[in-house]
Motif scaffolding. Sequence first.
Motif, PDB file in Angstrom:
ATOM      1  N   ARG A 175      27.764  30.088 -29.433  1.00 57.01           N
ATOM      2  CA  ARG A 175      27.296  29.312 -28.287  1.00 57.01           C
ATOM      3  C   ARG A 175      28.103  28.026 -28.137  1.00 57.01           C
ATOM      4  O   ARG A 175      28.537  27.664 -27.053  1.00 57.01           O
ATOM      5  CB  ARG A 175      25.822  28.952 -28.461  1.00 57.01           C
ATOM      6  CG  ARG A 175      24.854  30.099 -28.256  1.00 57.01           C
ATOM      7  CD  ARG A 175      23.444  29.595 -28.486  1.00 57.01           C
ATOM      8  NE  ARG A 175      22.469  30.655 -28.354  1.00 57.01           N
ATOM      9  CZ  ARG A 175      21.181  30.512 -28.645  1.00 57.01           C
ATOM     10  NH1 ARG A 175      20.746  29.346 -29.091  1.00 57.01           N
ATOM     11  NH2 ARG A 175      20.343  31.506 -28.500  1.00 57.01           N
ATOM     12  N   SER A 176      28.266  27.326 -29.258  1.00 59.15           N
ATOM     13  CA  SER A 176      28.985  26.054 -29.204  1.00 59.15           C
ATOM     14  C   SER A 176      30.459  26.268 -28.917  1.00 59.15           C
ATOM     15  O   SER A 176      31.135  25.376 -28.413  1.00 59.15           O
ATOM     16  CB  SER A 176      28.814  25.301 -30.525  1.00 59.15           C
ATOM     17  OG  SER A 176      29.403  26.015 -31.588  1.00 59.15           O
ATOM     18  N   GLN A 177      30.966  27.472 -29.237  1.00 65.29           N
ATOM     19  CA  GLN A 177      32.382  27.743 -29.028  1.00 65.29           C
ATOM     20  C   GLN A 177      32.727  27.797 -27.549  1.00 65.29           C
ATOM     21  O   GLN A 177      33.850  27.536 -27.158  1.00 65.29           O
ATOM     22  CB  GLN A 177      32.743  29.079 -29.699  1.00 65.29           C
ATOM     23  CG  GLN A 177      34.234  29.349 -29.808  1.00 65.29           C
ATOM     24  CD  GLN A 177      34.501  30.685 -30.448  1.00 65.29           C
ATOM     25  OE1 GLN A 177      33.869  31.679 -30.124  1.00 65.29           O
ATOM     26  NE2 GLN A 177      35.447  30.720 -31.349  1.00 65.29           N
ATOM     27  N   VAL A 178      31.745  28.130 -26.717  1.00 66.16           N
ATOM     28  CA  VAL A 178      32.004  28.207 -25.285  1.00 66.16           C
ATOM     29  C   VAL A 178      32.389  26.840 -24.736  1.00 66.16           C
ATOM     30  O   VAL A 178      33.328  26.718 -23.960  1.00 66.16           O
ATOM     31  CB  VAL A 178      30.750  28.737 -24.535  1.00 66.16           C
ATOM     32  CG1 VAL A 178      30.981  28.692 -23.031  1.00 66.16           C
ATOM     33  CG2 VAL A 178      30.430  30.152 -24.987  1.00 66.16           C
ATOM     34  N   MET A 266      25.204  30.090 -20.998  1.00 68.68           N
ATOM     35  CA  MET A 266      26.664  30.124 -21.025  1.00 68.68           C
ATOM     36  C   MET A 266      27.212  31.494 -21.428  1.00 68.68           C
ATOM     37  O   MET A 266      28.259  31.604 -22.047  1.00 68.68           O
ATOM     38  CB  MET A 266      27.210  29.043 -21.970  1.00 68.68           C
ATOM     39  CG  MET A 266      26.938  27.638 -21.509  1.00 68.68           C
ATOM     40  SD  MET A 266      27.700  27.261 -19.921  1.00 68.68           S
ATOM     41  CE  MET A 266      29.444  27.303 -20.345  1.00 68.68           C
ATOM     42  N   LEU A 267      26.494  32.545 -21.038  1.00 67.24           N
ATOM     43  CA  LEU A 267      26.966  33.898 -21.329  1.00 67.24           C
ATOM     44  C   LEU A 267      27.888  34.409 -20.231  1.00 67.24           C
ATOM     45  O   LEU A 267      28.864  35.115 -20.508  1.00 67.24           O
ATOM     46  CB  LEU A 267      25.764  34.844 -21.478  1.00 67.24           C
ATOM     47  CG  LEU A 267      26.095  36.294 -21.828  1.00 67.24           C
ATOM     48  CD1 LEU A 267      26.713  36.390 -23.217  1.00 67.24           C
ATOM     49  CD2 LEU A 267      24.835  37.165 -21.750  1.00 67.24           C
ATOM     50  N   LEU A 326      36.310  36.717 -23.578  1.00 71.25           N
ATOM     51  CA  LEU A 326      35.678  38.028 -23.623  1.00 71.25           C
ATOM     52  C   LEU A 326      35.196  38.394 -25.015  1.00 71.25           C
ATOM     53  O   LEU A 326      34.130  39.001 -25.173  1.00 71.25           O
ATOM     54  CB  LEU A 326      36.656  39.094 -23.110  1.00 71.25           C
ATOM     55  CG  LEU A 326      36.927  39.067 -21.594  1.00 71.25           C
ATOM     56  CD1 LEU A 326      37.939  40.131 -21.211  1.00 71.25           C
ATOM     57  CD2 LEU A 326      35.634  39.282 -20.826  1.00 71.25           C
ATOM     58  N   SER A 327      35.962  38.064 -26.030  1.00 72.72           N
ATOM     59  CA  SER A 327      35.525  38.386 -27.387  1.00 72.72           C
ATOM     60  C   SER A 327      34.254  37.618 -27.731  1.00 72.72           C
ATOM     61  O   SER A 327      33.378  38.129 -28.441  1.00 72.72           O
ATOM     62  CB  SER A 327      36.630  38.063 -28.399  1.00 72.72           C
ATOM     63  OG  SER A 327      36.929  36.677 -28.391  1.00 72.72           O
ATOM     64  N   ASN A 328      34.136  36.398 -27.215  1.00 74.48           N
ATOM     65  CA  ASN A 328      32.932  35.606 -27.430  1.00 74.48           C
ATOM     66  C   ASN A 328      31.727  36.274 -26.783  1.00 74.48           C
ATOM     67  O   ASN A 328      30.656  36.396 -27.393  1.00 74.48           O
ATOM     68  CB  ASN A 328      33.144  34.209 -26.853  1.00 74.48           C
ATOM     69  CG  ASN A 328      31.949  33.296 -27.082  1.00 74.48           C
ATOM     70  OD1 ASN A 328      30.891  33.519 -26.519  1.00 74.48           O
ATOM     71  ND2 ASN A 328      32.140  32.282 -27.890  1.00 74.48           N
TER      72      ASN A 328
END
Length: 361
Positions: A175-178, A266-267, A326-328
Amino acid sequence: MYINDKLDELLSVESQRPYSITYKHHIIFWAVYFGLNTLRWGSIHNDFMLSLKTNLIGFPIHIALSYFNIYFLMPKYVYTRKYVTFAFLMVVCLFVMLILKFNLTYYLVSTNVMPEGPEYTDSLTLNYALTTMYGELYVVAFATAIKITVDWLREHSKLHDLEKRQLTTELKFLRSQVSPHFFFNTLNNIYSLTLEKSDKAPEVILKLSGLMRYLLYATKKRKQDLKSEIDCIQNYIDLERIRFNDSLQIDIGISGDLENKEIAPMLLVPLIENCFKHGASKNIGDMNIAIDINVADDFLYFNVANTIPKNEANSKVATRSGGIGLSNVKKRLELGYDQKDYDLAIFEKENMFHVDLKLKV
């Protein structure tokens, strides 16, 4: 139920109390066992006083041998796979127990050491020895089985708790990586506008502050209102429109009932961002992005497509379907939803790169 519905609870509530055997459990177990055994043999012999006396002698032996096996013999020899030594020591213990029980019964209770037998027994016969050892093994095996079961439940609980915590940690990281990825690209846009001394820079900064506000509050929640997520997407698109001007053609359609629908925060934004990063920013000439959002029968149908850059038109889909974005999304779907509740498809069609997501909301 979504897997995600349980993940964040691990950080907000205490884990379940681990399985354990306390002194109270030991006392209750042996007290109940003693009482039932006394009643049983008292009923068989029709002599409850005799049953009480024999059990008062027998149960301390049961308890001592059970605990000696559970806390010494098994950890030292069974768990280390020294089975022959364990068997030998167990036989020795049973033999010592046999001699002790025979003498205590003979001198303190009755010279007939086996009143349940077919005949009067006042000596250490083979039948008495086998019967007594068998009964002792029964008690020891019963107590050992309880201990092994509780130990297994405790270890299984710890492992399950560890797996859930690792899953929660990984999901929170995704989530935080977004946010850093999203802000990195948006700040690049602002940087370009400031170099050009564009009048659009203040507007971009204002919209970015709105997105930052959304990210600060939305990503802390397990689920976010679908309408808020779509508003975030529209703000992001407005920022990109400013960047690309008339060279970018965006068609967006929103339909269906969006009320009371929730989604992991944030998906969807990384899927939109992917279009600009791998499509618009690498294209030369007119660029097309098509976005369709539809909610029907508690499912979100999210379809996005962008023009494939000319220099990548002949490359494989796999080379363009990776990256952080996309990988996220793939990883977050795997961690946050049951497999039956979503379907993600990535493909090329008519010189367009498509990402289709069906998601239960």
